[in-house]
Design a protein around this motif. Structure first.
Motif, PDB file in Angstrom:
ATOM      1  N   ALA A 117       3.880  -3.562   3.760  1.00  0.00           N
ATOM      2  CA  ALA A 117       3.972  -5.001   3.471  1.00  0.00           C
ATOM      3  C   ALA A 117       2.584  -5.571   3.162  1.00  0.00           C
ATOM      4  O   ALA A 117       2.394  -6.273   2.154  1.00  0.00           O
ATOM      5  CB  ALA A 117       4.597  -5.725   4.663  1.00  0.00           C
ATOM      6  N   TYR A 118       1.598  -5.262   4.017  1.00  0.00           N
ATOM      7  CA  TYR A 118       0.245  -5.772   3.734  1.00  0.00           C
ATOM      8  C   TYR A 118      -0.361  -5.083   2.511  1.00  0.00           C
ATOM      9  O   TYR A 118      -1.114  -5.715   1.762  1.00  0.00           O
ATOM     10  CB  TYR A 118      -0.658  -5.648   4.972  1.00  0.00           C
ATOM     11  N   ALA A 119      -0.008  -3.823   2.273  1.00  0.00           N
ATOM     12  CA  ALA A 119      -0.531  -3.142   1.071  1.00  0.00           C
ATOM     13  C   ALA A 119      -0.045  -3.863  -0.197  1.00  0.00           C
ATOM     14  O   ALA A 119      -0.800  -4.008  -1.175  1.00  0.00           O
ATOM     15  CB  ALA A 119      -0.099  -1.683   1.063  1.00  0.00           C
ATOM     16  N   ILE A 120       1.191  -4.321  -0.184  1.00  0.00           N
ATOM     17  CA  ILE A 120       1.713  -5.055  -1.356  1.00  0.00           C
ATOM     18  C   ILE A 120       0.957  -6.381  -1.502  1.00  0.00           C
ATOM     19  O   ILE A 120       0.531  -6.766  -2.591  1.00  0.00           O
ATOM     20  CB  ILE A 120       3.240  -5.282  -1.223  1.00  0.00           C
ATOM     21  N   GLN A 121       0.779  -7.086  -0.368  1.00  0.00           N
ATOM     22  CA  GLN A 121       0.020  -8.353  -0.435  1.00  0.00           C
ATOM     23  C   GLN A 121      -1.398  -8.115  -0.980  1.00  0.00           C
ATOM     24  O   GLN A 121      -1.895  -8.876  -1.824  1.00  0.00           O
ATOM     25  CB  GLN A 121      -0.068  -8.989   0.960  1.00  0.00           C
ATOM     26  N   TYR A 122      -2.058  -7.073  -0.497  1.00  0.00           N
ATOM     27  CA  TYR A 122      -3.426  -6.803  -0.969  1.00  0.00           C
ATOM     28  C   TYR A 122      -3.420  -6.380  -2.438  1.00  0.00           C
ATOM     29  O   TYR A 122      -4.385  -6.657  -3.169  1.00  0.00           O
ATOM     30  CB  TYR A 122      -4.099  -5.740  -0.086  1.00  0.00           C
ATOM     31  N   ALA A 123      -2.355  -5.734  -2.873  1.00  0.00           N
ATOM     32  CA  ALA A 123      -2.273  -5.352  -4.297  1.00  0.00           C
ATOM     33  C   ALA A 123      -2.098  -6.604  -5.169  1.00  0.00           C
ATOM     34  O   ALA A 123      -2.662  -6.689  -6.270  1.00  0.00           O
ATOM     35  CB  ALA A 123      -1.127  -4.369  -4.508  1.00  0.00           C
ATOM     36  N   ILE A 124      -1.361  -7.594  -4.661  1.00  0.00           N
ATOM     37  CA  ILE A 124      -1.228  -8.869  -5.398  1.00  0.00           C
ATOM     38  C   ILE A 124      -2.601  -9.538  -5.482  1.00  0.00           C
ATOM     39  O   ILE A 124      -3.018 -10.032  -6.533  1.00  0.00           O
ATOM     40  CB  ILE A 124      -0.202  -9.798  -4.701  1.00  0.00           C
ATOM     41  N   ARG A 125      -3.299  -9.527  -4.367  1.00  0.00           N
ATOM     42  CA  ARG A 125      -4.648 -10.129  -4.333  1.00  0.00           C
ATOM     43  C   ARG A 125      -5.572  -9.426  -5.338  1.00  0.00           C
ATOM     44  O   ARG A 125      -6.305 -10.081  -6.080  1.00  0.00           O
ATOM     45  CB  ARG A 125      -5.162  -9.986  -2.899  1.00  0.00           C
ATOM     46  N   ALA A 126      -5.519  -8.096  -5.386  1.00  0.00           N
ATOM     47  CA  ALA A 126      -6.373  -7.340  -6.317  1.00  0.00           C
ATOM     48  C   ALA A 126      -6.017  -7.668  -7.769  1.00  0.00           C
ATOM     49  O   ALA A 126      -6.904  -7.791  -8.630  1.00  0.00           O
ATOM     50  CB  ALA A 126      -6.229  -5.849  -6.048  1.00  0.00           C
ATOM     51  N   ARG A 127      -4.732  -7.826  -8.044  1.00  0.00           N
ATOM     52  CA  ARG A 127      -4.311  -8.184  -9.411  1.00  0.00           C
ATOM     53  C   ARG A 127      -4.922  -9.529  -9.814  1.00  0.00           C
ATOM     54  O   ARG A 127      -5.406  -9.714 -10.918  1.00  0.00           O
ATOM     55  CB  ARG A 127      -2.770  -8.306  -9.484  1.00  0.00           C
ATOM     56  N   LYS A 128      -4.888 -10.481  -8.874  1.00  0.00           N
ATOM     57  CA  LYS A 128      -5.402 -11.821  -9.185  1.00  0.00           C
ATOM     58  C   LYS A 128      -6.918 -11.775  -9.385  1.00  0.00           C
ATOM     59  O   LYS A 128      -7.448 -12.353 -10.338  1.00  0.00           O
ATOM     60  CB  LYS A 128      -5.034 -12.806  -8.071  1.00  0.00           C
ATOM     61  N   ILE A 129      -7.607 -11.100  -8.478  1.00  0.00           N
ATOM     62  CA  ILE A 129      -9.075 -11.020  -8.581  1.00  0.00           C
ATOM     63  C   ILE A 129      -9.469 -10.357  -9.901  1.00  0.00           C
ATOM     64  O   ILE A 129     -10.404 -10.801 -10.577  1.00  0.00           O
ATOM     65  CB  ILE A 129      -9.651 -10.276  -7.353  1.00  0.00           C
ATOM     66  N   ALA A 130      -8.717  -9.345 -10.297  1.00  0.00           N
ATOM     67  CA  ALA A 130      -9.025  -8.653 -11.564  1.00  0.00           C
ATOM     68  C   ALA A 130      -8.890  -9.604 -12.756  1.00  0.00           C
ATOM     69  O   ALA A 130      -9.541  -9.416 -13.781  1.00  0.00           O
ATOM     70  CB  ALA A 130      -8.096  -7.453 -11.733  1.00  0.00           C
TER      71      ALA A 130
END
Ligand code: 0L1
Ligand code: MG
Length: 262
Positions: A40-53
């Motif tokens: 669950a947190y890995a998905i949240q962090y992947a969303i965050r990484a997409r946005k930062i990118a």
């Protein structure tokens, strides 16, 4: 972890697309009932990484599901954390278009800004009080990407804890000047009192919520950096808003935040 990296990435894309297209989707545990907390947190962090990118900046961190009222409303027992995006910042007094969101709700919150790093494990309320630069009143706009706000804890963590927007304003105060536990909050919707609460609704003390955040981050080898804006969690249950609604939230010692939904 139960999900492979490809599934984590595709669920992050799925949930972020739902946010950006303002489209409600089924909770992801329906299709992935075995996913665990790390997934669950890995998905949240992947969303965050997409946005930062894409150039989005992280504006702060948030704790969610911290009050008994919220836990009862959502049928859960454990607080969660997420991140705030720069594009979610909304000025006090603004007109807010509801069509920016799927089904927005608001929560009155107490926010803090830190002036030194906070690290767990073992972070405690006293350490947080010593690290608060100032306290400010805030309203969070939450907008679950799940149909009818129907989700479980893992689905909501993956969905960045429904974070969608935040209003900050009022009067900034030093933590020593006020008692964060007894700080009263009155949320008015269209001139009527909708919710009344005090700071202690947030896990007993809003600073304790920040300590919990530092300790949860430590489990991932992270800490709260100096200068971080943190929403400590709703003091009230969330209140649904629709076009035409006018909101005033009055905070003892911290002033009033106002907004109108159109
Ligand atoms: O900030 C919050 O407490 C929201 C956590 C996620 C659950 C919800 O959408 O109400
Ligand atoms: Mg909140």
């Amino acid at each position: 972890m139960k999900l492979d990296p490809g599934t984590i990435a595709s669920l992050a894309e799925h949930l972020e697309t739902a946010e950006l297209e303002r489209r409600a989707v089924a909770k992801i545990t329906d299709a992935h009932p075995d996913m665990d907390w790390d997934d669950a947190y890995a998905i949240q962090y992947a969303i965050r990484a997409r946005k930062i990118a894409r150039g989005v900046r992280v504006a702060g961190l948030k704790m969610g599901l911290t009050s008994r009222a919220k836990m009862k409303q959502m049928g859960v027992e454990v607080p969660v954390y997420g991140f705030l995006c720069d594009y979610g910042a909304i000025a006090d007094g603004a007109e807010i278009r509801c069509d920016r969101f799927i089904h927005p709700r608001i929560e009155a919150e107490i926010a803090v800004v830190t002036n030194r790093p906070l690290r767990g494990p073992g972070c405690h309320t006293g350490a947080v009080l010593a690290a608060i630069d100032f306290v400010v009143p805030a309203v969070e706009i939450i907008d679950s990407r799940y149909e009818s706000f129907r989700f479980d804890l893992k689905s909501v963590i993956a969905d960045n804890t429904s974070a969608a927007g935040f209003v900050v304003g009022g009067r900034a105060r030093a933590a020593q000047e006020i008692d964060l536990r007894t700080l009263g909050v009155v949320l008015e919707k269209n001139g009527e009192v909708a919710e009344v609460a005090a700071g202690a609704a947030v896990v007993g003390h809003p600073a304790t919520s920040v300590a919990m955040l530092a300790n949860m981050l430590a489990a991932r080898g992270e800490h709260i950096a100096a200068g971080t804006f943190i929403m400590t969690g709703g003091v009230t249950a969330a209140v649904a808003v629709a076009p035409g609604d006018s909101i005033n939230v009055r905070y003892q010692d911290l002033g009033t935040l106002s907004m109108r939904f159109v």
